[in-house]
Design a protein around this motif. Structure first.
Motif, PDB file in Angstrom:
ATOM      1  N   VAL A  21       0.872  -1.173   0.000  1.00  0.00           N
ATOM      2  CA  VAL A  21       0.000   0.000   0.000  1.00  0.00           C
ATOM      3  C   VAL A  21       0.910   1.224   0.000  1.00  0.00           C
ATOM      4  N   SER A  22       0.668   2.141  -0.920  1.00  0.00           N
ATOM      5  CA  SER A  22       1.529   3.324  -1.028  1.00  0.00           C
ATOM      6  C   SER A  22       1.394   4.219   0.202  1.00  0.00           C
ATOM      7  N   MET A  26      -1.913   5.220   2.393  1.00  0.00           N
ATOM      8  CA  MET A  26      -1.877   5.001   3.843  1.00  0.00           C
ATOM      9  C   MET A  26      -2.107   6.311   4.594  1.00  0.00           C
ATOM     10  N   ASP A  27      -1.535   7.405   4.118  1.00  0.00           N
ATOM     11  CA  ASP A  27      -1.754   8.703   4.760  1.00  0.00           C
ATOM     12  C   ASP A  27      -3.228   9.097   4.731  1.00  0.00           C
ATOM     13  N   GLU A  28      -3.916   8.802   3.630  1.00  0.00           N
ATOM     14  CA  GLU A  28      -5.360   9.088   3.544  1.00  0.00           C
ATOM     15  C   GLU A  28      -6.130   8.261   4.578  1.00  0.00           C
ATOM     16  N   ILE A  50       4.215  -0.677   9.438  1.00  0.00           N
ATOM     17  CA  ILE A  50       5.383  -1.489   9.108  1.00  0.00           C
ATOM     18  C   ILE A  50       5.220  -2.011   7.688  1.00  0.00           C
ATOM     19  N   ASN A  51       6.144  -1.612   6.821  1.00  0.00           N
ATOM     20  CA  ASN A  51       6.172  -2.091   5.435  1.00  0.00           C
ATOM     21  C   ASN A  51       7.414  -2.917   5.148  1.00  0.00           C
ATOM     22  N   ASP A  52       8.344  -2.927   6.061  1.00  0.00           N
ATOM     23  CA  ASP A  52       9.608  -3.629   5.887  1.00  0.00           C
ATOM     24  C   ASP A  52       9.408  -5.129   6.077  1.00  0.00           C
ATOM     25  N   PRO A  78       1.577  -7.785   3.228  1.00  0.00           N
ATOM     26  CA  PRO A  78       2.624  -6.871   2.767  1.00  0.00           C
ATOM     27  C   PRO A  78       2.831  -5.680   3.700  1.00  0.00           C
ATOM     28  N   GLY A  79       1.875  -5.459   4.610  1.00  0.00           N
ATOM     29  CA  GLY A  79       1.985  -4.366   5.563  1.00  0.00           C
ATOM     30  C   GLY A  79       1.351  -4.739   6.885  1.00  0.00           C
TER      31      GLY A  79
END
Length: 182
Positions: A21-22, A26-28, A50-52, A78-79
């Motif tokens: 997820v970009s 995510m900020d939205e 966490i995206n790592d 993925p996140g």
């Protein structure tokens, strides 16, 4: 999607596409999540994104003990969102005294509202999630190096859902079975 449709259709999702997820999406979601109610508008919930992949794997393998079901879900995501809250504010009066018999538990309650708000906002953007509560919160806090006054409330694996995997709503109990009028 209208609000009632959103509330009825959102389900826990445990199978995700590999696509991340970009940050802008995510900020939205987080902006909407920030409107979750909190004790005296204390806004003590913290959203730890966490995206790592390495960190997700480490969390999955070190923080769930023998609960393999949650481990597998985390490894498929993925996140991961870790919802934490700043302790010592929710449930307290203006002079720091506990305001009800619920004590400090209001922080957890506020975080639960925030987790639901996050999950609904994510779903509206086409992102599935599942709220997890079985994990070693101290290990998660250490792994993320959270401040000492923050408590981990829940973990939410998230990602774009694999097509066709979305389950239908399970049969719900009738209104008569779950309600009382006085």
């Amino acid at each position: 999607m209208d609000a009632l449709e959103l509330l009825k259709e959102r389900r826990s999702v445990r199978k995700f596409k590999e696509e991340k997820v970009s940050k802008s999406v995510m900020d939205e979601i987080l902006e909407v999540s920030s409107y979750a109610p909190s004790w005296s508008n204390s806004q003590t919930t913290r959203y730890n994104v966490i995206n790592d992949d390495e960190l997700i794997n480490k969390m999955a393998n070190e923080c769930f003990g023998d609960f393999d079901f949650n481990t597998k879900t985390l490894l498929a995501a993925p996140g991961v969102m870790v919802i934490s809250y700043v302790n010592g504010f929710s449930g307290h009066g203006p002079n720091g005294e506990l305001a009800s018999t619920k004590g400090d538990s209001w922080g957890f309650f506020d975080s639960a509202l925030a987790a639901q708000q996050f999950s609904l906002a994510a779903y509206e953007k086409g992102i599935g999630s599942v709220i997890q509560g079985i994990f070693d919160e101290k290990k998660v806090a250490e792994l993320l190096n959270l401040p000492e006054n923050e408590i981990v409330a829940c973990i939410i694996p998230f990602g774009y859902e694999i097509e066709g995997k979305h389950s239908k709503a399970p049969k719900r109990k009738s209104v008569e079975e779950i309600s009382r009028y006085f």
